[in-house]
Scaffold this motif. Sequence first.
Motif, PDB file in Angstrom:
ATOM      1  N   ILE A 145       0.852  -1.195   0.000  1.00 36.25           N
ATOM      2  CA  ILE A 145       0.000   0.000   0.000  1.00 36.25           C
ATOM      3  C   ILE A 145       0.884   1.239   0.000  1.00 36.25           C
ATOM      4  O   ILE A 145       1.874   1.306   0.732  1.00 36.25           O
ATOM      5  N   GLU A 146       0.518   2.221  -0.832  1.00 37.48           N
ATOM      6  CA  GLU A 146       1.179   3.530  -0.810  1.00 37.48           C
ATOM      7  C   GLU A 146       0.096   4.599  -0.849  1.00 37.48           C
ATOM      8  O   GLU A 146      -0.777   4.579  -1.720  1.00 37.48           O
ATOM      9  N   ILE A 147       0.162   5.509   0.107  1.00 40.02           N
ATOM     10  CA  ILE A 147      -0.805   6.596   0.205  1.00 40.02           C
ATOM     11  C   ILE A 147      -0.026   7.901   0.317  1.00 40.02           C
ATOM     12  O   ILE A 147       0.813   8.051   1.202  1.00 40.02           O
ATOM     13  N   ASP A 148      -0.295   8.815  -0.601  1.00 37.44           N
ATOM     14  CA  ASP A 148       0.319  10.141  -0.559  1.00 37.44           C
ATOM     15  C   ASP A 148      -0.829  11.143  -0.634  1.00 37.44           C
ATOM     16  O   ASP A 148      -1.334  11.450  -1.722  1.00 37.44           O
ATOM     17  N   LEU A 149      -1.265  11.603   0.518  1.00 39.74           N
ATOM     18  CA  LEU A 149      -2.449  12.459   0.589  1.00 39.74           C
ATOM     19  C   LEU A 149      -2.254  13.788  -0.149  1.00 39.74           C
ATOM     20  O   LEU A 149      -3.186  14.292  -0.776  1.00 39.74           O
ATOM     21  N   LEU A 150      -1.058  14.371  -0.065  1.00 41.38           N
ATOM     22  CA  LEU A 150      -0.826  15.674  -0.688  1.00 41.38           C
ATOM     23  C   LEU A 150      -0.741  15.598  -2.207  1.00 41.38           C
ATOM     24  O   LEU A 150      -1.020  16.577  -2.891  1.00 41.38           O
ATOM     25  N   ASN A 151      -0.358  14.426  -2.730  1.00 36.39           N
ATOM     26  CA  ASN A 151      -0.207  14.273  -4.176  1.00 36.39           C
ATOM     27  C   ASN A 151      -1.289  13.412  -4.814  1.00 36.39           C
ATOM     28  O   ASN A 151      -1.147  12.999  -5.969  1.00 36.39           O
ATOM     29  N   PHE A 152      -2.360  13.123  -4.073  1.00 35.88           N
ATOM     30  CA  PHE A 152      -3.526  12.416  -4.592  1.00 35.88           C
ATOM     31  C   PHE A 152      -3.143  11.053  -5.163  1.00 35.88           C
ATOM     32  O   PHE A 152      -3.535  10.691  -6.274  1.00 35.88           O
TER      33      PHE A 152
END
Length: 171
Positions: A145-152
């Motif tokens: 899993i990879e989540i980057d909230l600032l880069n959508f």
Amino acid sequence: MALPRKLKNLNLFNDGNSYTGVAKSVTLPPLARKMEAYRGGGMNGPVKVDLGFSDDGLQFEWKTGGLDLISLKQFGSVNASGVALRFAGAFQQDDTEEVSAVEIVVRGRHESIEMGEAKPGEDTEHTIKTTCTYYKLTVDNEEIIEIDLLNFIEKVAGKDMLDKQRTAIGL
């Protein structure tokens, strides 16, 4: 039947600094979604609609023994991704002796640092809560899993979950 993988040991790195012997425990970020019930005409019951990540966001809580000057100097970071933390865990199955390397990388900033109770001759610890903008879980070198909230960005098992939405809004 098989036995589950159990955490046998861990280490924590804060901006590349190893916390071997210092990190006491970690509470890994819960992965939670914001869901809202929707029931329209012709539906016999509600269906939960996925509205993205929960309002609590990604929280990483960890404890250190003694006085931790590194995290104290990071407190008040203006950059929402200003602190990089890396959890490294060794999970082992006792029936096969297989060890899985689990790595969780987060970036964020410290929301709170609890200094704990101070008593002469007693153990002391800090409890740090880091609110995260980035999260990546890797198991045995496989990105899960990879989540980057600032880069959508949200990837699960190699699938880009937000690709069509980024295209729809011109990103």
